[in-house]
Scaffold this active site. Structure first.
Site, PDB file in Angstrom:
ATOM      1  N   GLU A  91      12.130  41.527  38.790  1.00  0.00           N
ATOM      2  CA  GLU A  91      13.157  40.990  39.664  1.00  0.00           C
ATOM      3  C   GLU A  91      14.533  41.535  39.309  1.00  0.00           C
ATOM      4  OE1 GLU A  91      11.157  36.828  41.070  1.00  0.00           O
ATOM      5  OE2 GLU A  91      12.410  36.722  39.295  1.00  0.00           O
ATOM      6  N   CYS A 104      22.116  42.684  38.384  1.00  0.00           N
ATOM      7  CA  CYS A 104      21.435  42.269  37.162  1.00  0.00           C
ATOM      8  C   CYS A 104      20.034  42.859  37.259  1.00  0.00           C
ATOM      9  CB  CYS A 104      21.409  40.743  37.124  1.00  0.00           C
ATOM     10  SG  CYS A 104      20.409  40.082  35.800  1.00  0.00           S
ATOM     11  N   CYS A 111       8.309  39.885  28.996  1.00  0.00           N
ATOM     12  CA  CYS A 111       9.067  40.072  27.752  1.00  0.00           C
ATOM     13  C   CYS A 111       8.180  39.664  26.582  1.00  0.00           C
ATOM     14  CB  CYS A 111      10.339  39.229  27.762  1.00  0.00           C
ATOM     15  SG  CYS A 111      11.395  39.531  26.326  1.00  0.00           S
ATOM     16  N   CYS A 115      11.782  33.496  23.349  1.00  0.00           N
ATOM     17  CA  CYS A 115      12.910  32.567  23.291  1.00  0.00           C
ATOM     18  C   CYS A 115      12.487  31.304  24.044  1.00  0.00           C
ATOM     19  CB  CYS A 115      14.142  33.189  23.914  1.00  0.00           C
ATOM     20  SG  CYS A 115      14.542  34.793  23.167  1.00  0.00           S
ATOM     21  N   CYS A 118      13.870  30.420  27.783  1.00  0.00           N
ATOM     22  CA  CYS A 118      13.903  31.448  28.835  1.00  0.00           C
ATOM     23  C   CYS A 118      12.555  31.560  29.532  1.00  0.00           C
ATOM     24  CB  CYS A 118      14.283  32.784  28.208  1.00  0.00           C
ATOM     25  SG  CYS A 118      14.129  34.192  29.325  1.00  0.00           S
ATOM     26  N   CYS A 336      20.282  33.248  35.125  1.00  0.00           N
ATOM     27  CA  CYS A 336      19.830  33.753  33.820  1.00  0.00           C
ATOM     28  C   CYS A 336      18.627  32.986  33.332  1.00  0.00           C
ATOM     29  CB  CYS A 336      20.898  33.535  32.755  1.00  0.00           C
ATOM     30  SG  CYS A 336      22.320  34.545  32.900  1.00  0.00           S
TER      31      CYS A 336
HETATM   32  N1  SAH Z   1      16.466  40.083  26.776  1.00  0.00           N
HETATM   33  C1  SAH Z   1      17.862  40.239  26.893  1.00  0.00           C
HETATM   34  C2  SAH Z   1      18.355  40.338  28.319  1.00  0.00           C
HETATM   35  C3  SAH Z   1      17.724  39.416  29.345  1.00  0.00           C
HETATM   36  S1  SAH Z   1      18.066  37.698  29.185  1.00  0.00           S
HETATM   37  C4  SAH Z   1      18.582  39.131  26.160  1.00  0.00           C
HETATM   38  O1  SAH Z   1      17.940  38.202  25.727  1.00  0.00           O
HETATM   39  O2  SAH Z   1      19.794  39.255  25.996  1.00  0.00           O
HETATM   40  C5  SAH Z   1      19.669  37.554  29.912  1.00  0.00           C
HETATM   41  C6  SAH Z   1      20.507  36.412  29.404  1.00  0.00           C
HETATM   42  O3  SAH Z   1      20.050  35.145  29.926  1.00  0.00           O
HETATM   43  C7  SAH Z   1      20.483  36.268  27.900  1.00  0.00           C
HETATM   44  O4  SAH Z   1      21.782  36.057  27.398  1.00  0.00           O
HETATM   45  C8  SAH Z   1      19.626  35.043  27.723  1.00  0.00           C
HETATM   46  O5  SAH Z   1      19.816  34.454  26.487  1.00  0.00           O
HETATM   47  C9  SAH Z   1      20.049  34.192  28.892  1.00  0.00           C
HETATM   48  N2  SAH Z   1      19.141  33.082  29.224  1.00  0.00           N
HETATM   49  C10 SAH Z   1      17.815  33.054  29.057  1.00  0.00           C
HETATM   50  N3  SAH Z   1      17.318  31.871  29.514  1.00  0.00           N
HETATM   51  C11 SAH Z   1      18.364  31.156  29.974  1.00  0.00           C
HETATM   52  C12 SAH Z   1      18.492  29.859  30.577  1.00  0.00           C
HETATM   53  N4  SAH Z   1      17.437  29.106  30.814  1.00  0.00           N
HETATM   54  N5  SAH Z   1      19.732  29.452  30.923  1.00  0.00           N
HETATM   55  C13 SAH Z   1      20.798  30.240  30.728  1.00  0.00           C
HETATM   56  N6  SAH Z   1      20.740  31.457  30.162  1.00  0.00           N
HETATM   57  C14 SAH Z   1      19.539  31.926  29.790  1.00  0.00           C
HETATM   58 FE1  SF4 Z   2      13.138  37.985  26.436  1.00  0.00          FE
HETATM   59 FE2  SF4 Z   2      14.268  35.928  27.709  1.00  0.00          FE
HETATM   60 FE3  SF4 Z   2      14.514  36.137  25.065  1.00  0.00          FE
HETATM   61 FE4  SF4 Z   2      15.837  37.851  26.671  1.00  0.00          FE
HETATM   62  S1  SF4 Z   2      16.159  35.633  26.524  1.00  0.00           S
HETATM   63  S2  SF4 Z   2      14.655  38.339  24.824  1.00  0.00           S
HETATM   64  S3  SF4 Z   2      14.339  38.058  28.345  1.00  0.00           S
HETATM   65  S4  SF4 Z   2      12.601  35.831  26.182  1.00  0.00           S
END
Ligand code: SAH
Ligand code: SF4
Length: 343
Positions: A91, A104, A111, A115, A118, A336
């Site tokens: 996406e 974006c 992934c 985390c 996410c 995000c």
């Molecule tokens: N993997 C990379 C880039 C993709 S995630 C990274 O982790 O930086 C993009 C951004 O969205 C990151 O800063 C991540 O921490 C944030 N993010 C992930 N889940 C989220 C959520 N549920 N609410 C707000 N931000 C979130």
């Molecule tokens: Fe992967 Fe989501 Fe963690 Fe970014 S925030 S590294 S996309 S699991």
């Protein structure tokens, strides 16, 4: 079975065309159509003889990245579903803000990092995107902003699906294509790579001299607590991150952004802001406090209103640069951390 033409580098292309009796400059022309103009049909390569196009078409195909679905949020954010040549899906999001357009984009299908906050982290990592597929997303999004808003894309952020530093070579290659004046000619300053924090790769990226920006997804500035929500912290603890971010600033003279998604009762207490301030004071940086977007896979809640303001105020009073980033496209799961190919 026709082969993917994008697997040929320019020298291999030259060899192939030489065998067909074509002059050397043709390889450069084909390369430019494929990599800087992002055509998906040989017939679109207008300055090449038809006989050559037919010969190319006999042996090769151009992998296609298609937009298969689109959703528009009440706030104007557009979420796009891209279908790749092998039917995998990723996406991308177009975020309009004050007359500017930010793309974006994704770097992996799924992934591999987990985390806990996410949604993408709950997907399996299927594969890395190729440089061409990363570039295709930008090219397709740029075509949309041109067509609908009569405007070129302004910014690109690697904040879609996947961890860009775990697909390093292809991400670098795609940035080189985006910034090449023969193509979109994007300024590196308008491209941000966001990473969950892989120290060694941050140092490597600093040395590439691409002129791009860096964002670190920090979210916690205490090792034990950060490891709980971001397991990658076990192998890349805060000390090593601070060291590589210091190197990043000294080398690029660009302040890294610390992304901090504020989650109620998880990382919004005063001990958390103390940790954050201590961490951020080690090198020049900017802090973005991101509104947490609830996901069904986790039981977290966003820190809202006065509490969020107070958290930001304390950081500001410590002399740091801090911004609150409101969530965009939440109603269509385009914000995000919400990207999971659910359409
Ligand atoms: N993997 C990379 C880039 C993709 S995630 C990274 O982790 O930086 C993009 C951004 O969205 C990151 O800063 C991540 O921490 C944030 N993010 C992930 N889940 C989220 C959520 N549920 N609410 C707000 N931000 C979130
Ligand atoms: Fe992967 Fe989501 Fe963690 Fe970014 S925030 S590294 S996309 S699991």
């Amino acid at each position: 079975m026709k082969k993917n033409i994008r697997t040929l580098n320019i020298e291999q292309m030259q060899t192939f065309l030489k065998e067909l009796g074509e002059p050397a400059f043709r390889a450069k022309q084909v390369h430019e159509w494929l990599w800087y103009k992002g055509v998906s049909e040989f017939s679109s390569m207008r300055n090449l003889p038809k006989s050559l196009l037919e010969k190319l078409d006999e042996s090769y195909h151009i992998p296609k990245t298609k937009i298969y679905t689109e959703q528009v949020s009440t706030d104007g954010t557009i979420k796009l579903g891209f279908e790749l040549d092998d039917k995998n899906k990723v996406e991308g999001v177009i975020i309009p803000s004050m007359g500017r357009y930010t793309a974006c984009i994704s770097s992996q299908v799924g992934c591999s990092l987990d985390c806990t906050f996410c949604a993408t982290g709950f997907l399996k990592r299927e594969r890395n995107l190729t440089a061409g597929e990363i570039f295709d997303q930008v090219n397709l999004i740029n075509a949309i902003t041109m067509e609908r808003f009569n405007q070129k894309l302004d910014n690109i952020v690697f904040m879609g699906m996947g961890e860009p530093m775990l697909n390093y070579a292809n991400v670098i290659e795609s940035i080189k294509i985006m910034t090449d004046m023969k193509g979109l000619g994007f300024s590196g300053r308008r491209i941000t790579v966001s990473t969950s924090g892989i120290s060694k790769m941050i140092v490597k990226l600093a040395d590439e001299e691409l002129g791009c920006r860096l964002a670190l997804s920090l979210h916690e500035a205490n090792n034990e607590a950060r490891s709980r929500i971001m397991p990658i912290n076990d192998s890349n603890p805060l000390e090593s991150l601070a060291e590589s971010l210091t190197y990043w600033y000294n080398t690029t003279k660009s302040r890294p952004t610390l992304e901090y998604t504020v989650i109620e009762d998880v990382n919004d207490q005063s001990s958390n802001s103390d940790d954050l301030i201590r961490f951020a004071k080690q090198f020049p940086c900017k802090i973005n406090l991101i509104e947490y977007n609830p996901i069904i896979q986790a039981d977290f809640k966003p820190t809202e209103g006065d509490n969020l303001e107070a958290f930001a105020k304390k950081i500001e009073e410590a002399g740091l640069i801090v911004n609150i980033r409101r969530s965009r496209g939440k109603d269509i799961d385009a914000a995000c951390g919400q990207l999971i190919n659910n359409n």
